[in-house]
Design a protein around this motif. Structure first.
Motif, PDB file in Angstrom:
ATOM      1  N   VAL A 109       0.838  -1.201   0.000  1.00 38.37           N
ATOM      2  CA  VAL A 109       0.000   0.000   0.000  1.00 38.37           C
ATOM      3  C   VAL A 109       0.870   1.247   0.000  1.00 38.37           C
ATOM      4  O   VAL A 109       0.619   2.203  -0.753  1.00 38.37           O
ATOM      5  N   HIS A 110       1.908   1.263   0.825  1.00 37.92           N
ATOM      6  CA  HIS A 110       2.761   2.455   0.892  1.00 37.92           C
ATOM      7  C   HIS A 110       3.501   2.676  -0.419  1.00 37.92           C
ATOM      8  O   HIS A 110       3.780   3.814  -0.796  1.00 37.92           O
ATOM      9  N   GLU A 111       3.825   1.601  -1.141  1.00 36.66           N
ATOM     10  CA  GLU A 111       4.473   1.744  -2.442  1.00 36.66           C
ATOM     11  C   GLU A 111       3.525   2.423  -3.427  1.00 36.66           C
ATOM     12  O   GLU A 111       3.923   3.325  -4.182  1.00 36.66           O
ATOM     13  N   ALA A 112       2.266   1.977  -3.415  1.00 34.60           N
ATOM     14  CA  ALA A 112       1.283   2.586  -4.305  1.00 34.60           C
ATOM     15  C   ALA A 112       1.078   4.052  -3.960  1.00 34.60           C
ATOM     16  O   ALA A 112       0.928   4.905  -4.844  1.00 34.60           O
ATOM     17  N   MET A 113       1.077   4.374  -2.664  1.00 33.17           N
ATOM     18  CA  MET A 113       0.832   5.748  -2.246  1.00 33.17           C
ATOM     19  C   MET A 113       1.977   6.686  -2.612  1.00 33.17           C
ATOM     20  O   MET A 113       1.823   7.907  -2.587  1.00 33.17           O
ATOM     21  N   ALA A 114       3.139   6.137  -2.938  1.00 31.18           N
ATOM     22  CA  ALA A 114       4.254   6.973  -3.392  1.00 31.18           C
ATOM     23  C   ALA A 114       4.096   7.366  -4.855  1.00 31.18           C
ATOM     24  O   ALA A 114       4.854   8.223  -5.344  1.00 31.18           O
ATOM     25  N   ASP A 115       3.136   6.765  -5.548  1.00 29.83           N
ATOM     26  CA  ASP A 115       2.854   7.077  -6.953  1.00 29.83           C
ATOM     27  C   ASP A 115       1.948   8.312  -6.987  1.00 29.83           C
ATOM     28  O   ASP A 115       0.824   8.272  -6.478  1.00 29.83           O
ATOM     29  N   PRO A 116       2.392   9.419  -7.576  1.00 34.08           N
ATOM     30  CA  PRO A 116       1.560  10.639  -7.585  1.00 34.08           C
ATOM     31  C   PRO A 116       0.190  10.428  -8.214  1.00 34.08           C
ATOM     32  O   PRO A 116      -0.785  11.060  -7.798  1.00 34.08           O
ATOM     33  N   CYS A 117       0.122   9.548  -9.197  1.00 27.72           N
ATOM     34  CA  CYS A 117      -1.149   9.263  -9.852  1.00 27.72           C
ATOM     35  C   CYS A 117      -2.143   8.654  -8.863  1.00 27.72           C
ATOM     36  O   CYS A 117      -3.298   9.071  -8.786  1.00 27.72           O
ATOM     37  N   ILE A 118      -1.692   7.672  -8.084  1.00 24.16           N
ATOM     38  CA  ILE A 118      -2.574   6.995  -7.126  1.00 24.16           C
ATOM     39  C   ILE A 118      -2.903   7.930  -5.968  1.00 24.16           C
ATOM     40  O   ILE A 118      -4.040   7.963  -5.480  1.00 24.16           O
ATOM     41  N   ARG A 119      -1.931   8.692  -5.538  1.00 18.26           N
ATOM     42  CA  ARG A 119      -2.173   9.638  -4.441  1.00 18.26           C
ATOM     43  C   ARG A 119      -3.227  10.673  -4.844  1.00 18.26           C
ATOM     44  O   ARG A 119      -4.121  11.005  -4.063  1.00 18.26           O
ATOM     45  N   ALA A 120      -3.132  11.164  -6.088  1.00 17.07           N
ATOM     46  CA  ALA A 120      -4.114  12.133  -6.571  1.00 17.07           C
ATOM     47  C   ALA A 120      -5.494  11.495  -6.716  1.00 17.07           C
ATOM     48  O   ALA A 120      -6.520  12.115  -6.417  1.00 17.07           O
ATOM     49  N   TRP A 121      -5.518  10.247  -7.161  1.00 18.40           N
ATOM     50  CA  TRP A 121      -6.788   9.527  -7.292  1.00 18.40           C
ATOM     51  C   TRP A 121      -7.458   9.350  -5.936  1.00 18.40           C
ATOM     52  O   TRP A 121      -8.663   9.572  -5.777  1.00 18.40           O
ATOM     53  N   LEU A 122      -6.682   8.967  -4.935  1.00 12.78           N
ATOM     54  CA  LEU A 122      -7.254   8.799  -3.604  1.00 12.78           C
ATOM     55  C   LEU A 122      -7.802  10.121  -3.083  1.00 12.78           C
ATOM     56  O   LEU A 122      -8.917  10.163  -2.530  1.00 12.78           O
ATOM     57  N   ALA A 123      -7.036  11.208  -3.252  1.00 14.13           N
ATOM     58  CA  ALA A 123      -7.508  12.518  -2.787  1.00 14.13           C
ATOM     59  C   ALA A 123      -8.817  12.881  -3.478  1.00 14.13           C
ATOM     60  O   ALA A 123      -9.747  13.408  -2.841  1.00 14.13           O
ATOM     61  N   ARG A 124      -8.919  12.600  -4.771  1.00 13.26           N
ATOM     62  CA  ARG A 124     -10.146  12.913  -5.508  1.00 13.26           C
ATOM     63  C   ARG A 124     -11.306  12.058  -5.016  1.00 13.26           C
ATOM     64  O   ARG A 124     -12.429  12.539  -4.832  1.00 13.26           O
ATOM     65  N   TYR A 125     -11.043  10.768  -4.795  1.00 12.46           N
ATOM     66  CA  TYR A 125     -12.092   9.877  -4.312  1.00 12.46           C
ATOM     67  C   TYR A 125     -12.613  10.338  -2.947  1.00 12.46           C
ATOM     68  O   TYR A 125     -13.824  10.389  -2.709  1.00 12.46           O
ATOM     69  N   LEU A 126     -11.684  10.676  -2.045  1.00 13.71           N
ATOM     70  CA  LEU A 126     -12.092  11.090  -0.708  1.00 13.71           C
ATOM     71  C   LEU A 126     -12.912  12.379  -0.749  1.00 13.71           C
ATOM     72  O   LEU A 126     -13.910  12.514  -0.023  1.00 13.71           O
ATOM     73  N   ARG A 127     -12.521  13.331  -1.579  1.00 19.39           N
ATOM     74  CA  ARG A 127     -13.293  14.572  -1.688  1.00 19.39           C
ATOM     75  C   ARG A 127     -14.700  14.301  -2.219  1.00 19.39           C
ATOM     76  O   ARG A 127     -15.666  14.911  -1.774  1.00 19.39           O
ATOM     77  N   ASP A 128     -14.796  13.378  -3.160  1.00 15.03           N
ATOM     78  CA  ASP A 128     -16.085  13.050  -3.756  1.00 15.03           C
ATOM     79  C   ASP A 128     -17.041  12.472  -2.710  1.00 15.03           C
ATOM     80  O   ASP A 128     -18.216  12.844  -2.644  1.00 15.03           O
TER      81      ASP A 128
END
Length: 494
Positions: free
Chosen positions: A324-343
């Motif tokens: 999970v932490h490896e994926a979270m270091a990917d800016p694409c995935i981090r931005a996707w998570l931020a967008r999902y949480l805001r939604d």
């Protein structure tokens, strides 16, 4: 390993030991009790939160006389139970924020009972007048409920327990048999406290227990209504699976060998309905929110934490990550998570005085914690159940308000793409509905026609099904030929 095993006799060996500059904490309280909490489900999650909370209360001198009785009900519990017995109920809990580790030797489990073959000692412990609470972390399957949330009388374990009342193997039956004895001997009711990650967990537990009692002894069901309480609760603490390499390092640093160490994040949130049949420890003195709006906290956690986990799991796996932490270091995935949480947060009705924006920021930090070594495959397990709980409620709200549904549609499109590309043969992947959903995912991805999959996976129908299926189809078209899926970022107009 050459280190002696952790036990009462070797506990002094951890005195003076330091981990990351912090002294290892050991129990400073007498380890005997006359006020019992019996717990069913003695896995890592329970030992990282409820047992830890009671340990902290005992350390502070706020819960004198209280202790936990760990009851193993399933065959899978035996290894943990045997280790607890060999270690006199002691184990280590390492809490980490990624950079610093805090190690505690937890001593709140003071009795161990194996009910996997002979349930009579467990029944006696629950029925005993010194027992005030029975708590559970047995996962959703352990409640033996049907789709309506009522006891499934056709369930193999329930059918067995009704036919063989003296040898219960399900949690509802064991509890009911113990309550029958308690009614006849002690006369006092009990608090039955679910700590499982389920919406309305207290109500689900009540349905399981009362429905079984109604089948076995209608008079007992009435007694339960009058004398027992089933408080709802919400617990939030990420507790990943075992890491043998890290466990070996910990043993070397401690100077003793722990067969069942637990690693968790340093975040702990427990919200508990203040509805008890009798005495309870002062949980609030260890940070537990007593009497809070449990449903609102449940919506917060399920929608954001659980939903966020599911949202990144399939994208991360498709992009070739494992941790999970490896994926979270990917800016694409981090931005996707931020967008999902805001939604999700946009349509959430949060608890009073909770900073949702701050909660979302904390989730991103928590998911990025490298010390937990959590896996994307674990997050992807049982996606059918998880998405119904976490994605469906905000989706329906957004549909009702006429808001964009691109983000939840992308989450489902990623899930379908993952299933279609990998299948259920992926090592370690588990979902009870995967065999039924897999062919629907294949057909949906190949033809950009997800309607059948969406209908089955999310139980949608009518106009909601039509509108969401169309949105998922649009997202599938952008993913179908992309081996490294690119997701929304903050510059996207979607």
């Amino acid at each position: 390993m050459s280190e002696p095993r952790l036990s009462t006799a070797t506990l002094s060996g951890v005195d003076g030991r330091l981990v990351d500059g912090r002294r290892v904490e050991r129990p400073r309280y007498p380890r005997h009790f006359d006020k019992r909490i019996c717990h069913l489900g003695i896995g890592r999650f329970h030992r990282a939160h409820q047992a830890r909370v009671l340990h902290m209360l005992l350390q502070q001198g706020d819960a004198d006389g209280w202790g936990l009785c760990a009851i193993g009900l399933r065959v899978e519990d035996r290894a943990t139970l045997d280790a607890l017995q060999a270690q006199d109920g002691l184990y280590t809990l390492t809490e980490t924020d990624g950079d610093v580790h805090r190690v505690r030797v937890i001593g709140s489990i003071m009795q161990c009972v194996d009910a996997t073959e002979d349930p009579h000692e467990a029944i006696a412990a629950i029925a005993d007048a010194h027992t005030h609470i029975v708590s559970l972390t047995i996962t959703e399957a352990g409640y033996c409920l049907d789709a309506r949330g009522r006891l499934d009388a056709a369930h193999a374990d329930i059918a067995h327990d009704l036919a063989r009342p003296t040898a219960p193997r399900s949690a509802p039956a064991l509890i009911v048999r113990a309550l029958a004895r308690r009614r006849d001997v002690a006369g006092r009711g009990l608090t039955l406290m679910s700590c499982d990650n389920l919406i309305d967990n207290g109500k689900r537990l009540r349905a399981a227990v009362r429905d079984f009692a109604q089948l076995a002894d209608p008079g007992l069901a009435e007694w339960i209504d009058t004398h027992c309480r089933f408080p709802c609760s919400m617990v939030d603490r990420i507790t990943p699976g075992a890491d043998p390499a890290a466990d070996r390092v910990l043993c070397e640093r401690l100077g003793v060998r722990d067969a069942i160490p637990v690693l968790s994040e340093d975040w702990l949130q427990w919200v508990l309905e203040d509805d008890f049949a009798g005495e309870r420890p002062p949980f609030e003195r260890a940070g537990v929110v007593l009497g809070g709006d449990v449903p609102a906290y449940e919506r917060l956690k399920v929608g954001l934490l659980n939903g966020g986990h599911s949202a990144i799991a399939h994208l991360g796996l498709l992009r070739g990550y494992q941790g999970v932490h490896e994926a979270m270091a990917d800016p694409c995935i981090r931005a996707w998570l931020a967008r999902y949480l805001r939604d999700v947060a946009e349509v959430l009705d949060p608890p009073t005085r909770v900073d949702v924006e701050g909660y979302c920021a904390a989730l991103i930090r928590r998911f990025s914690n490298p010390a937990l070594k959590d896996t994307l495959l674990r997050l992807a397990q049982d996606s059918s159940m998880k998405f119904r709980q976490s994605l469906s409620p905000p989706l329906l709200t957004r549909l009702g308000r006429g808001l964009s549904i691109d983000v939840p549609a992308r989450a489902i499109a990623l899930w379908m793409t993952y299933l279609a590309r990998t299948g259920i043969s992926t090592s370690g992947y588990r979902d009870v509905e995967a065999a039924r959903l897999l062919p629907l995912a294949h057909r949906g991805v190949e033809g950009d026609a997800p309607r059948d999959f969406v209908a089955q996976a999310l139980d949608l129908s009518g106009s909601a099904l039509d509108r969401f299926s169309e949105a998922v189809g649009t997202q599938l078209r952008t993913l179908r030929d992309d081996c490294q899926p690119v997701i929304f970022d903050d510059r996207s107009s979607a």
